[in-house]
Design an enzyme around this catalytic site. Sequence first.
Site, short mmCIF file in Angstrom:
data_model
loop_
_atom_site.label_atom_id
_atom_site.label_comp_id
_atom_site.label_asym_id
_atom_site.label_seq_id
_atom_site.Cartn_x
_atom_site.Cartn_y
_atom_site.Cartn_z
N ASP A 487 0.81 -1.22 0.00
CA ASP A 487 0.00 0.00 0.00
C ASP A 487 0.84 1.27 0.00
O ASP A 487 0.33 2.36 -0.24
CB ASP A 487 -0.86 0.04 1.27
CG ASP A 487 -2.10 -0.82 1.16
OD1 ASP A 487 -2.58 -1.01 0.05
OD2 ASP A 487 -2.58 -1.29 2.21
C1 BGC Z 1 0.49 1.13 6.35
C2 BGC Z 1 0.13 -0.04 5.50
C3 BGC Z 1 -1.36 -0.13 5.38
C4 BGC Z 1 -1.91 1.20 4.87
C5 BGC Z 1 -3.40 1.20 4.73
C6 BGC Z 1 -0.15 2.39 5.82
O1 BGC Z 1 0.12 3.47 6.64
O2 BGC Z 1 1.88 1.27 6.39
O3 BGC Z 1 0.67 -1.21 6.04
O4 BGC Z 1 -1.69 -1.14 4.50
O5 BGC Z 1 -1.53 2.24 5.74
O6 BGC Z 1 -4.04 1.19 5.95
C1 NOJ Z 2 -1.53 -3.91 5.54
C2 NOJ Z 2 -2.75 -3.96 4.66
O1 NOJ Z 2 -3.86 -4.44 5.40
C3 NOJ Z 2 -2.50 -4.88 3.47
O2 NOJ Z 2 -3.61 -4.83 2.62
C4 NOJ Z 2 -1.26 -4.48 2.74
O3 NOJ Z 2 -1.04 -5.42 1.71
C5 NOJ Z 2 -0.07 -4.42 3.67
N1 NOJ Z 2 -0.37 -3.57 4.79
C6 NOJ Z 2 1.20 -3.95 2.96
O4 NOJ Z 2 1.18 -2.60 2.69
#
Ligand code: BGC
Ligand code: NOJ
Length: 813
Positions: A487
């Site tokens: 993400d």
């Molecule tokens: C986090 C990710 C997460 C995303 C969406 C980001 O701040 O680092 O791991 O998937 O937020 O919630």
């Molecule tokens: C947590 C999110 O829930 C997941 O969808 C995502 O793939 C990982 N973070 C990596 O960014």
Amino acid sequence: MRYGRFDDTNREYIITRPDTPLPWVNYLGTEAFFGIISNTAGGYSFYRDARLRRLTRYRYNNVPMDVGGRYIYLRDAASGEFWSPSWQPTRCNLESYVCRHGLSYTIIGSTYLGIAAQTCYFVPLGENLEIWQATITNLRETAASLSVFSAIEFALWDAWDDATNYQRNLSTGEVEIEDGVIYHKTEYRERRDHFAYFACSEPLVGFDTQREAFLGPYAGWDRPQAVERDQMSNSIAHGWFPIGSHHVRLVLPPGESHSIIFLLGYHQNPPDQKFDPPHSQTINKVTVRPIISRYLDPHHVQAAFNALRARWSELLNVIQVETPDEHTNRMVNIWNAYQCMVTFNLSRSASMFEAGVSRGIGFRDSNQDLLGCVHMMPERARERILDIATTQIEDGGAYHQYQPLTKRGNDAIGSNFNDDPLWLVLSVAAYLKETGDWAILDVPVQFENRPGTEAPLYEHLRRSLRYTLARLGPHGLPLIGRADWNDCLNLNTFSEEPGESFQTAANRESGIAESIFIAGLFVLAAKELAQIATHRGNSADREWILEASNEMARAVASYGWDGEWFLRAYDAFGEPIGSHRCEEGQIFIEPQGMCLMAGLGLDDGRAAQALRSVHDRLATPHGIILQQPAYSRYYLHLGEISSYPPGFKENAGIFCHTNPWIMIAETIAGSGDRAFDYYQRLNPSVRESISEIHRCEPYVYAQMVAGRDAPSHGEAKNSWLTGTAAWNYVAITQWILGIRPTYDGLEIAPAIPSNWAGFTARRTFRGATYRIVVVRDGPGNAISLTVNGQPIEGTVVCLPPQNQEIEIKAVLR
Ligand code: BGC
Ligand code: NOJ
């Protein structure tokens, strides 16, 4: 250093001191009513949706941490001393303390001033309530005269509003008391038809429902004035902060025990029968009263507890293994499976457990969570698949999440994550392999919850692939959109606004930023869908799907290889990411795992080379880092990944979700030793002995362990609700132990460490029970199988007629 120990026989983790490095949490509830409970009774409860139907308040980031929970206070009449048997919130110097986190229940007990108190917390199957059964024992030689107080703080339903919208919510709180039951009915007068109740099995001396009356002005939960004075106010909350607190007095002769039951529940009335009498504002309690009286009866409580334990035995019995490694056994047989289920139930919606207000059920997250528990509850997996598919958009795209209460897709956390739709193919494939329920593919499923748009589930899967194919970049690789699985790799965002969410900021689609990760995922999904098409006798589909997959594989081969590993992406300027040519972020873990799982690079030596690079550049004793070198500054064209300090989260943290992909890749490449080595580095039970470094619970995986660039290398964060659970479960059970459901039968193809003499396993699959004995007779993975004594060709044991016992012997050479 340890803060407790595993009790595998009882399937519990026993915490032996309350001051764990962080609150060590467990989850209550398995269906609709859920709660989070820490080892000191902190946490909150909710019905289905942690944000929209929150029953109680919790403050994780308070000082001290972990405040708000399911509290009990005991007060000794003779000395006037009072304490909480769960340590918090009074934090007295207990003489003994033990917390047993079990499967969907928690028991916290302690002794103080010669009084033992033990409380068992759980949610009965099929009910929307939690039980706290407190047993108080007088260990003194004289009679003890005690007061017992319960305490919870109600949330005014929408947990976000509850924490922010004070101008409204300081005036809305309402309660009712009837027969000693405290009813929380804020907003019941208007559009809500649900309320909460808090009941006690004993006659009350008094109660409080207004927080300030109970605590006293400026007092905290550690010193409620009512407890100190042994005197409740019988306060009725009008606005401000409604709480629930019962006051009971007990006289216990020496050696005697007394058990008290508290119930915290959620109840809904039909909209036209909310009030009794009908034109009043009084809650109609006709349907809730029988539920309350049922569970204030200890016999029913005991029966419900036994049923819960039996249910878990049944679920876990689907796969049980006995290997030479106790950590593997305990994770596979108990904790990893349990975490998979909890994560499946809640996705990230009660996550991070700290807040529970942030998001719904993730499209990509849920499809992956399902991989870890489809074998335990295929019916619920089926329902989840159909729910997820119903939120799909007609062009094959996906809403990034949906709200558990409404099951409608929402873009609250952004859209255009171009990997999303492909995960649906993987979850459906896993479901079909587990169940053989091919009929699911013909179920008519809406798009975007719109009646009239129904198309068979199979068509949804085709559109998932088409979605990628309609979005290819200059190298013929998939466009990344806002981001892919990671993400935080936001190649089109260019956010300069402080505090702006990278997930919802305007996305300036460059039209050229491409993801090699999605390319690998596409090939993996396409191979599954091609097999599914074959099963359906649809050779035309099979043709185009395999052609598209081959084409994608060629694009990866031509433009996705950096020399010693797979590239990660191309940015908005067409420059490579995850290349030796980059200054930072030269190698990423994700494409190595995904491309290998898709079978890319296996015949030209690239797979082996990529795994060597992972080993040399990314592996640490605490797990495999997401990328290296860490980004040392913020890069406008990379986005959130470079917003994190080096070593944390996606910026070179050990983002645990990705590690099992490498374990699986190692088994595909033939190295059971490497795969198992990586498995052990992350296994929470192995890490139990370094709890002071790891800090999170030793019985569940965490989302992240700080990478080697972080000062706190080895420290875990965000435990429990993470895709790490499902993928580790898949990696160990299906790839390392190699017991793998396929469309046509159960495959047995272990890639275990060379120094294991073998292992045994029991697996229920499509109605039959397989008893599997694996014996090592040489260092490799070459396998010969006998089924009920008869040798068979290959590694797949064909489906037997139902309800058979099947003995499988596998010899590895
Ligand atoms: C986090 C990710 C997460 C995303 C969406 C980001 O701040 O680092 O791991 O998937 O937020 O919630
Ligand atoms: C947590 C999110 O829930 C997941 O969808 C995502 O793939 C990982 N973070 C990596 O960014």
